[in-house]
Motif scaffolding. Structure first.
Motif, PDB file in Angstrom:
ATOM      1  N   ARG A  90      70.994 -42.879 105.832  1.00  0.00           N
ATOM      2  CA  ARG A  90      71.134 -43.025 107.265  1.00  0.00           C
ATOM      3  C   ARG A  90      72.565 -42.714 107.684  1.00  0.00           C
ATOM      4  O   ARG A  90      72.808 -41.970 108.618  1.00  0.00           O
ATOM      5  CB  ARG A  90      70.750 -44.458 107.653  1.00  0.00           C
ATOM      6  CG  ARG A  90      71.087 -44.797 109.079  1.00  0.00           C
ATOM      7  CD  ARG A  90      70.285 -43.963 110.049  1.00  0.00           C
ATOM      8  NE  ARG A  90      69.243 -44.763 110.684  1.00  0.00           N
ATOM      9  CZ  ARG A  90      68.237 -44.229 111.335  1.00  0.00           C
ATOM     10  NH1 ARG A  90      68.113 -42.931 111.419  1.00  0.00           N
ATOM     11  NH2 ARG A  90      67.341 -44.982 111.900  1.00  0.00           N
ATOM     12  N   ALA A 115      74.788 -40.992 106.101  1.00  0.00           N
ATOM     13  CA  ALA A 115      75.125 -39.585 105.899  1.00  0.00           C
ATOM     14  C   ALA A 115      74.554 -38.746 107.026  1.00  0.00           C
ATOM     15  O   ALA A 115      75.209 -37.848 107.547  1.00  0.00           O
ATOM     16  CB  ALA A 115      74.579 -39.123 104.555  1.00  0.00           C
ATOM     17  N   LEU A 116      73.316 -39.068 107.425  1.00  0.00           N
ATOM     18  CA  LEU A 116      72.705 -38.263 108.475  1.00  0.00           C
ATOM     19  C   LEU A 116      73.439 -38.494 109.792  1.00  0.00           C
ATOM     20  O   LEU A 116      73.693 -37.556 110.539  1.00  0.00           O
ATOM     21  CB  LEU A 116      71.226 -38.609 108.626  1.00  0.00           C
ATOM     22  CG  LEU A 116      70.531 -37.744 109.672  1.00  0.00           C
ATOM     23  CD1 LEU A 116      70.501 -36.295 109.217  1.00  0.00           C
ATOM     24  CD2 LEU A 116      69.142 -38.235 109.969  1.00  0.00           C
ATOM     25  N   ALA A 126      76.498 -39.306 110.205  1.00  0.00           N
ATOM     26  CA  ALA A 126      77.766 -38.581 110.165  1.00  0.00           C
ATOM     27  C   ALA A 126      77.519 -37.096 110.395  1.00  0.00           C
ATOM     28  O   ALA A 126      78.228 -36.436 111.163  1.00  0.00           O
ATOM     29  CB  ALA A 126      78.450 -38.807 108.818  1.00  0.00           C
ATOM     30  N   ALA A 127      76.473 -36.603 109.744  1.00  0.00           N
ATOM     31  CA  ALA A 127      76.172 -35.183 109.878  1.00  0.00           C
ATOM     32  C   ALA A 127      75.824 -34.853 111.322  1.00  0.00           C
ATOM     33  O   ALA A 127      76.279 -33.856 111.879  1.00  0.00           O
ATOM     34  CB  ALA A 127      75.012 -34.818 108.960  1.00  0.00           C
ATOM     35  N   LEU A 128      75.016 -35.728 111.925  1.00  0.00           N
ATOM     36  CA  LEU A 128      74.608 -35.470 113.305  1.00  0.00           C
ATOM     37  C   LEU A 128      75.795 -35.568 114.239  1.00  0.00           C
ATOM     38  O   LEU A 128      75.955 -34.752 115.136  1.00  0.00           O
ATOM     39  CB  LEU A 128      73.536 -36.470 113.722  1.00  0.00           C
ATOM     40  CG  LEU A 128      72.139 -36.158 113.200  1.00  0.00           C
ATOM     41  CD1 LEU A 128      71.207 -37.301 113.509  1.00  0.00           C
ATOM     42  CD2 LEU A 128      71.629 -34.868 113.801  1.00  0.00           C
ATOM     43  N   ALA A 172      64.985 -43.978 108.617  1.00  0.00           N
ATOM     44  CA  ALA A 172      66.009 -44.137 107.578  1.00  0.00           C
ATOM     45  C   ALA A 172      65.453 -44.132 106.153  1.00  0.00           C
ATOM     46  O   ALA A 172      65.998 -43.446 105.286  1.00  0.00           O
ATOM     47  CB  ALA A 172      66.803 -45.415 107.827  1.00  0.00           C
ATOM     48  N   GLN A 208      65.072 -40.690 104.620  1.00  0.00           N
ATOM     49  CA  GLN A 208      66.150 -39.712 104.533  1.00  0.00           C
ATOM     50  C   GLN A 208      66.649 -39.624 103.110  1.00  0.00           C
ATOM     51  O   GLN A 208      67.175 -40.582 102.576  1.00  0.00           O
ATOM     52  CB  GLN A 208      67.273 -40.104 105.491  1.00  0.00           C
ATOM     53  CG  GLN A 208      66.832 -39.909 106.925  1.00  0.00           C
ATOM     54  CD  GLN A 208      67.806 -40.501 107.910  1.00  0.00           C
ATOM     55  OE1 GLN A 208      68.883 -40.933 107.534  1.00  0.00           O
ATOM     56  NE2 GLN A 208      67.420 -40.522 109.160  1.00  0.00           N
ATOM     57  N   VAL A 225      68.109 -36.490 101.854  1.00  0.00           N
ATOM     58  CA  VAL A 225      69.031 -35.386 101.647  1.00  0.00           C
ATOM     59  C   VAL A 225      70.293 -35.680 102.428  1.00  0.00           C
ATOM     60  O   VAL A 225      70.230 -36.135 103.561  1.00  0.00           O
ATOM     61  CB  VAL A 225      68.417 -34.065 102.150  1.00  0.00           C
ATOM     62  CG1 VAL A 225      69.445 -32.969 102.113  1.00  0.00           C
ATOM     63  CG2 VAL A 225      67.217 -33.709 101.311  1.00  0.00           C
ATOM     64  N   GLU A 226      71.430 -35.479 101.788  1.00  0.00           N
ATOM     65  CA  GLU A 226      72.678 -35.670 102.514  1.00  0.00           C
ATOM     66  C   GLU A 226      73.113 -34.324 103.063  1.00  0.00           C
ATOM     67  O   GLU A 226      73.308 -33.375 102.329  1.00  0.00           O
ATOM     68  CB  GLU A 226      73.731 -36.257 101.575  1.00  0.00           C
ATOM     69  CG  GLU A 226      73.171 -37.504 100.923  1.00  0.00           C
ATOM     70  CD  GLU A 226      74.249 -38.483 100.522  1.00  0.00           C
ATOM     71  OE1 GLU A 226      75.415 -38.203 100.782  1.00  0.00           O
ATOM     72  OE2 GLU A 226      73.887 -39.532  99.956  1.00  0.00           O
ATOM     73  N   PHE A 227      73.198 -34.274 104.351  1.00  0.00           N
ATOM     74  CA  PHE A 227      73.491 -32.994 104.970  1.00  0.00           C
ATOM     75  C   PHE A 227      74.983 -32.700 105.008  1.00  0.00           C
ATOM     76  O   PHE A 227      75.387 -31.648 105.453  1.00  0.00           O
ATOM     77  CB  PHE A 227      72.925 -32.962 106.387  1.00  0.00           C
ATOM     78  CG  PHE A 227      71.432 -32.874 106.407  1.00  0.00           C
ATOM     79  CD1 PHE A 227      70.802 -31.667 106.191  1.00  0.00           C
ATOM     80  CD2 PHE A 227      70.666 -33.997 106.598  1.00  0.00           C
ATOM     81  CE1 PHE A 227      69.437 -31.580 106.200  1.00  0.00           C
ATOM     82  CE2 PHE A 227      69.292 -33.917 106.600  1.00  0.00           C
ATOM     83  CZ  PHE A 227      68.668 -32.710 106.395  1.00  0.00           C
ATOM     84  N   GLY A 228      75.784 -33.669 104.547  1.00  0.00           N
ATOM     85  CA  GLY A 228      77.224 -33.455 104.624  1.00  0.00           C
ATOM     86  C   GLY A 228      77.654 -33.504 106.074  1.00  0.00           C
ATOM     87  O   GLY A 228      76.919 -33.946 106.940  1.00  0.00           O
ATOM     88  N   GLU A 229      78.838 -33.026 106.353  1.00  0.00           N
ATOM     89  CA  GLU A 229      79.383 -33.137 107.701  1.00  0.00           C
ATOM     90  C   GLU A 229      78.822 -32.047 108.602  1.00  0.00           C
ATOM     91  O   GLU A 229      79.541 -31.261 109.191  1.00  0.00           O
ATOM     92  CB  GLU A 229      80.913 -33.052 107.660  1.00  0.00           C
ATOM     93  CG  GLU A 229      81.558 -34.196 106.912  1.00  0.00           C
ATOM     94  CD  GLU A 229      81.752 -35.420 107.802  1.00  0.00           C
ATOM     95  OE1 GLU A 229      81.788 -35.250 109.023  1.00  0.00           O
ATOM     96  OE2 GLU A 229      81.840 -36.526 107.266  1.00  0.00           O
ATOM     97  N   GLY A 230      77.523 -31.985 108.695  1.00  0.00           N
ATOM     98  CA  GLY A 230      76.942 -31.042 109.622  1.00  0.00           C
ATOM     99  C   GLY A 230      76.863 -29.622 109.097  1.00  0.00           C
ATOM    100  O   GLY A 230      76.204 -28.780 109.682  1.00  0.00           O
ATOM    101  N   ASP A 231      77.505 -29.373 107.949  1.00  0.00           N
ATOM    102  CA  ASP A 231      77.531 -27.981 107.506  1.00  0.00           C
ATOM    103  C   ASP A 231      76.227 -27.579 106.834  1.00  0.00           C
ATOM    104  O   ASP A 231      75.984 -26.418 106.607  1.00  0.00           O
ATOM    105  CB  ASP A 231      78.729 -27.715 106.586  1.00  0.00           C
ATOM    106  CG  ASP A 231      78.822 -28.725 105.476  1.00  0.00           C
ATOM    107  OD1 ASP A 231      78.118 -29.739 105.546  1.00  0.00           O
ATOM    108  OD2 ASP A 231      79.607 -28.490 104.549  1.00  0.00           O
ATOM    109  N   LEU A 289      73.199 -29.293 107.971  1.00  0.00           N
ATOM    110  CA  LEU A 289      72.193 -29.534 108.997  1.00  0.00           C
ATOM    111  C   LEU A 289      72.021 -28.300 109.885  1.00  0.00           C
ATOM    112  O   LEU A 289      70.915 -27.937 110.259  1.00  0.00           O
ATOM    113  CB  LEU A 289      72.596 -30.756 109.824  1.00  0.00           C
ATOM    114  CG  LEU A 289      71.546 -31.284 110.793  1.00  0.00           C
ATOM    115  CD1 LEU A 289      70.217 -31.483 110.102  1.00  0.00           C
ATOM    116  CD2 LEU A 289      72.002 -32.583 111.419  1.00  0.00           C
TER     117      LEU A 289
END
Lengths: 364, 795
Positions: A11, A13-14, A16-18, B111, B114, B116-122, B124
């Motif tokens: 959660r 990580a997502l 943060a990503a979002l 939650a 989930q 997969v860790e998408f990292g800092e948007g790179d 996603l």
């Protein structure tokens, strides 16, 4: 236990990503980006041009070729129980690419925030949605902005401005509200006919407001229904790069004075003195943009909220209008612990003028 | 004490072969057992991982009959339901490869789902936008090398053979635009009311269907592992028994020197634990190797039979290693318990001369016979009244163990008869001596019996299955060509094109349904001579095909019929349809339930089902040419058109792989039994000098004695072989008529293959001869002095 931990991590990580994606597309995560990436460059996206002006009802709808946009409504309310309340209803749009597409192919993402603040409680909720499939979006006329079951629906009669009458609803864990809003004054363009400069270097956004809503309706707090009345303020803003790269956040004030006048003011913080801007709005809606620096803001009291130092009481001075007021948070703990966290809550005004308003502080 | 220990251990230095035998037996037993366990653990872990994919073990889902329109998802969201859409399907890469795609919507994904860790948007960003991004396990990544897919990225925690992708991209790849498979419900959010008509809330499920389906397969493997382990323990028992017998004088001396019985037993115990750990570690290593070698086949089987994805590589699990060592220790102690008990109760002044084990007393034999009878009665009772896979395996165990216990009793009887019938002193001595040796050899012979019976039984089962399966394939795959068009439009065009060119073009259509609370596959069948003439029916109502075409009757497969005790004429209900069963057909494709309806009725129930697959009838000689024309006319990739022979070949290949593991374990078990025989004979040969010396002294040459020894071994082995034959056939019958029915839901006719028995017999006798060769050669090469010494030594 392990799975739960993993899920929690997932959660985070997502989120943060979002958060990154929502507001920092394509930027390296390590770069000092300022709040929510509003300082990112506008590559490929449209940029506000001075003098182009606003057009309604077209501009009530989305502008997919701009990177970010919001429909931002705050309301200060008084309940039948005599207590003060504040609510927030916000729909953000963030574009991954400067275009609209059909179905899942749409690069438009939507984020909703709803909050309800009482003197001792603060509720907040967040919703994410994809554009293109109907889960979230905005239509200019007849006006509707929605994400999931949260709605801001225009109820104005034909011919009137679609934003002049609204129904507003949202609900989250432990709270909900359903309000009817009726505008008592005209739409107010901010800056130069809506062209709102955000830094000395010239970053700007399109920005207009409807600060004259009278409100009535119901709040629901943990199963209890409270009838309320009050005032509301809607901000509409879109841009692709409204902040300069060195600007780290802002303190934004919407003040609704008892005499009917309104003041919108903000300070954008950077390493130095910051950049302030303000618009004085007469009770009949005539705006007077103030030159940069005309508004002086000084923190008076700092509270520790969510592990951060947040200035919750301020002194605001606008000598050109003989304004010298103190604004105080109704509830210090009005923290929005959303994926992009910030402080947003109702304030009371005292001093040379009195009234109520809303304060938003980001980047702390 | 240290001196005592040194004395005890010195025995092993003098008999390294015995030590090797003990360690080898134990290591082999541990290896086979833990190898099977490792395979099971790996498979179960991947089922659990698959079940946990997207948190489905913890999240409730909303499903419908068939796919859910995307608008329903949006409507639910806008009604306040916190749901997230998931689409699942399989994309074919080429003839050998396919990838299971799970399409998700990361913004609304609850939650727990989930992973997969998408990292800092790179990640996603490319994930959401075309061409998309597929997250997959490293192994899957390697397997998808060169595939025509969106970019792949490595991620942990995704089951093998599965790719995680954005729902929009998944819809495109799966050609399911505007549809979702099911919705995940956010567990933290309140439910804003009742679900609309046609949608159903499915509570979270910690065990996947796959885990349930494959249970019997894994039980099968476990049973085999246990059998191997038991056979291996016979070796251990022989080796320990020998070592204890040979050290009797030493024990007596040690006791006489003041070592207490308790200390002596403790020392021996410590010695055994040391050996068990040593052999256990070696066995684990070997077991890991066995499992790693077998796992690819097992994985292929599970994929072919159940659609279950199991990685072809083995992970090391500490729990597994501990369990393996534990079972090695336990096995050693069980095997040694009798010997240890004897040492603890060793009479201090009794003659310390090693005896060739205890003389078989009538009473011991009677006891054994009674135990055997009890077990066989239990087996009979289970056969009559047992239900379920576990009961079936207990039946197997009781049958095998009962028969094994009976073997020495039977052999003793036969030998007594032979002795009575014998004429001449040498013959009489031969039979009497053989009887004398029987108790010492009986464990090894029992091991041999079990291994042989298992071989005959499993061999017969597999061969019967293969024969039935091949015949069934011939009937079932009646079309000359099978077409699987890439999309509906192409499929329609091809069907039109084929109409004047082929004898018949019949759609093959399927949908997911539910029968009596279990998921099932529903097929629609056109009314055509191809089916009327070929479809393999086991039981039917008169006029079955007309009834089926009429729409109020259905066909069900044998699995479903057996599980739910259905017969032709019984009523049956599907969502949206109610009717009766016209016939039951055999179906060896997979263990899941299947129902067939007439095609018109099928489409009335499932208008959304795609008509992309067709069976084509054409003169066999024309098939190849037609396939070529078709490929050329529509520019079809090779895999869209499969001819009958290739499909049969592929099905048989899956079948063969299914039993490759069984065959491998079978051979290993036989090898272990051979070793057990060898160990026992080695034990006896060392102790038999006192018995042989007088006979030699009376004039029998060493060569003659050696020949007689060899003859004796072969006779005993033959006797065991003869006994193994009926036991093996009984085993085969139980496997085909009981275990298969319980485990897979189909009952197979039994076919016998006497030629295989001859081969096996020759093999078994060869193994026995080989096992006897070393001791016999040792006897033949004895120096007369050694034999003479028997008379000189104090006894």
């Amino acid at each position: 236990m392990n799975a739960r931990h993993h899920a929690a991590r997932g959660r985070f990580a997502l989120a943060a990503a979002l958060a990154g994606l929502f507001l920092i597309p394509g930027a390296p995560p390590t770069a000092a980006q300022g709040f929510a990436g509003l300082g990112a460059t506008a590559e490929g996206f449209a940029v506000p041009e001075r003098g182009a002006g606003l057009a309604f009802p077209r501009d009530h709808g989305p502008h997919p070729d701009y990177r970010i946009e919001w429909w931002y409504l705050t309301s200060v309310l008084t309940g039948e129980d005599g207590r003060d309340y504040g609510i927030q209803w916000t729909l953000f749009r963030s574009a991954l690419a400067p275009r609209e597409g059909a179905g899942w192919d749409s690069p438009q993402l939507w984020l909703g925030h709803a909050a309800l603040t009482t003197p001792d409680r603060h509720f907040a909720a967040e919703r994410y949605g994809r554009g293109g499939i109907g889960q979230a979006g905005v239509v200019a006329e007849p006006f509707e902005a929605w994400i999931d079951d949260w709605r801001m629906t225009g109820t104005a009669p034909p011919g009137a401005d679609p934003l002049s009458a609204l129904e507003l609803s949202a609900a989250g864990e432990g709270f909900g509200y359903a309000l009817r809003l009726a505008a008592q004054g005209p739409l107010v363009p901010q800056g130069e006919q809506g062209y709102s400069v955000k830094s000395a270097a010239g970053q700007a956004s399109w920005y207009y407001s409807q600060p004259f809503y009278e409100v009535e309706g119901q709040l629901e707090i943990e199963g209890e229904t409270i009838a309320v009345t009050g005032q509301a303020w809607l901000d509409r803003e879109w841009s692709s790069q409204p902040l300069a790269a060195d600007q780290t956040g802002w303190d934004w004030f919407s003040l609704m004075f008892d005499d009917g006048a309104r003041l919108m003011g903000f300070r954008l913080r950077d390493g130095g003195a910051g950049y302030t801007s303000a618009t004085w709005i007469e009770p009949d809606g005539r705006p007077t943009p103030m030159p940069p620096g005309a508004l002086r803001v000084t923190p008076l009291r700092v509270a520790e909220v969510a592990g951060r130092e947040i200035p919750v009481d301020w002194r605001l001075e606008l000598p050109a209008r003989d304004l010298d007021v103190t604004v105080e948070a109704m509830n210090d703990a009005a923290w929005m612990g959303t994926s992009v966290p910030y402080w947003e809550g109702p304030i009371t005004i005292s001093g040379s003028h009195s009234g109520r308003g809303y304060l938003e502080m980001t980047g702390y | 004490m240290r001196v005592a220990l040194a004395a005890l251990l010195s025995h092993w230095r003098r008999s390294p072969l015995q030590l090797a035998m003990l360690l080898l037996g134990l290591a082999l037993a541990t290896a086979l057992w833990s190898g099977v366990q490792a395979i099971n653990a790996e498979a179960r872990a991947s089922y659990a991982e698959a079940a946990a994919t997207l948190g489905q073990d913890r999240l409730a889902r909303i499903t419908a009959q068939g796919p859910i329109p995307q608008e329903t998802y949006v409507d639910l969201r806008r009604a306040g339901w916190r749901v997230s859409p998931v689409i699942e399907g399989r994309v074919r890469i080429d003839e050998r490869r396919s990838l299971r795609l799970i399409g998700i919507e990361p913004l609304t994904l609850p939650a727990p789902a989930q992973q997969v860790e998408f990292g800092e948007g790179d990640a996603l960003l490319p994930f959401l936008t075309a061409p998309g991004l597929i997250f997959a396990a490293p192994e899957t990544l390697a397997r998808m090398e060169g595939a025509d897919l969106p970019p792949l990225r490595e991620a942990q925690g995704i089951p093998p053979g599965t790719g995680l992708i954005d729902i929009g991209q998944a819809q495109r790849l799966l050609r399911m635009e505007g549809l979702v498979s099911h919705l995940l419900l956010d567990p933290d959010a309140p439910r804003p009311g009742e679900l609309p008509e046609g949608l159903r809330l499915v509570p979270p499920d910690s065990e996947s269907d796959v885990a349930r389906l494959t249970d019997s397969f894994h039980l099968n493997l476990t049973a085999f592992g246990l059998l191997s382990f038991a056979v291996g323990l016979f070796i251990v028992h022989s080796a320990i028994g020998l070592a204890f017998e040979q050290r009797r004088p030493m024990f007596r001396t040690l006791r006489a020197l003041g070592v207490t019985a308790r200390t002596l037993t403790g020392l021996l115990l410590a010695e055994l634990v040391l050996f068990a750990l040593l052999a256990g570690v070696a066995g684990l290593a070997l077991g890991y190797l066995v499992a790693a070698l077998l796992l690819p086949d097992v994985a292929a089987t599970l994929r072919g039979l159940y659609g279950a994805e199991v990685p072809g590589t083995l992970a090391f699990r500490p729990g597994w290693a501990a369990a393996g060592l534990g079972i090695a220790l336990l096995g050693t102690l069980v095997s040694a318990s009798q010997s240890l008990w004897r040492v603890a109760h060793l009479p201090l002044l009794a003659p310390a001369q090693p005896r060739a084990w205890a003389v078989a007393s009538e009473r011991a034999l009677l006891r054994q016979a009674a135990a055997a009878a009890g077990l066989l009665i239990l087996a009979g009772a289970l056969l009559l009244w047992g239900r379920g896979v576990v009961a079936a395996f207990v039946l197997l165990a009781a049958l095998l163990l009962g028969a094994a216990l009976l073997l020495p009793v039977l052999l003793a009887g036969v030998l007594r008869l032979a002795q009575r019938a014998a004429r001449g002193p040498i013959a009489q001595w031969f039979w009497a001596d053989t009887r004398q040796q029987l108790p010492g050899l009986s464990l090894a012979l029992m091991a041999l019996l079990l291994a042989l019976a298992a071989n005959i039984g499993v061999g017969t089962m597999v061969s019967s299955f293969r024969l039935t399966f091949t015949g069934w394939l011939d009937q079932r795959l009646a079309f000359e060509l099978y077409l699987s068009a890439p999309d509906q439009v192409t499929a329609d065009r091809i069907a039109d094109w084929l109409e004047p060119r082929a004898e018949a073009v019949l759609p093959i259509v399927r949908a997911e349904t539910e029968v009596l609370g279990q998921p099932a596959q529903l097929y629609g069948m056109a009314d055509h001579a191809t089916y009327r003439e070929n479809w393999p029916l086991l039981a039917e109502e008169p006029g079955v095909w007309d009834r089926l075409a009429g729409g109020d009757w259905a066909l069900v497969n044998e699995q479903l019929a057996r599980r739910e005790r259905l017969a032709p004429g019984d009523p049956i209900r599907l969502p949206g349809w109610e009717g009766r069963i016209a016939a039951i057909y055999s179906d060896y494709g997979n263990p899941s339930a299947q129902v067939i309806l007439g095609i018109d009725r099928f489409f009335a129930l499932h208008p959304e089902a795609e008509r992309r697959r067709y069976g084509i009838r054409v003169a066999p000689a024309r098939a190849e040419a037609l396939a070529e024309e078709l490929r050329a006319a529509f520019d079809l990739p090779d895999e869209t058109l499969i001819d009958q022979a290739s499909l049969k070949g592929f099905s048989l290949q899956v079948f063969e792989r299914t039993f490759a593991v069984t065959a491998a374990l079978n051979v290993l078990t036989l090898g272990v039994a051979g070793l057990a025989m060898f160990a026992s004979l080695m034990v006896l040969s060392g102790m038999r000098l006192p018995q042989l010396a007088p006979v030699w002294a009376m004039g029998l040459t060493k060569a003659r004695l050696a020949r007689l020894e060899m003859l004796r071994t072969l006779l005993l082995a033959s006797g065991t072989l003869v006994a193994a034959l009926p036991l093996g056939l009984a085993l085969a019958w139980v496997l085909l008529a009981v275990v298969n029915v319980q485990a897979f839901g189909w009952r197979l006719p039994m076919h016998v293959f006497p030629l295989d028995w001859l081969t096996l017999g020759a093999l078994a006798l060869g193994a026995a001869a080989l096992a006897a060769a070393v001791p016999v050669r040792r006897l033949a090469r004895l120096r007369p002095a050694d034999l003479l010494r028997v008379f000189a030594n104090e006894r």
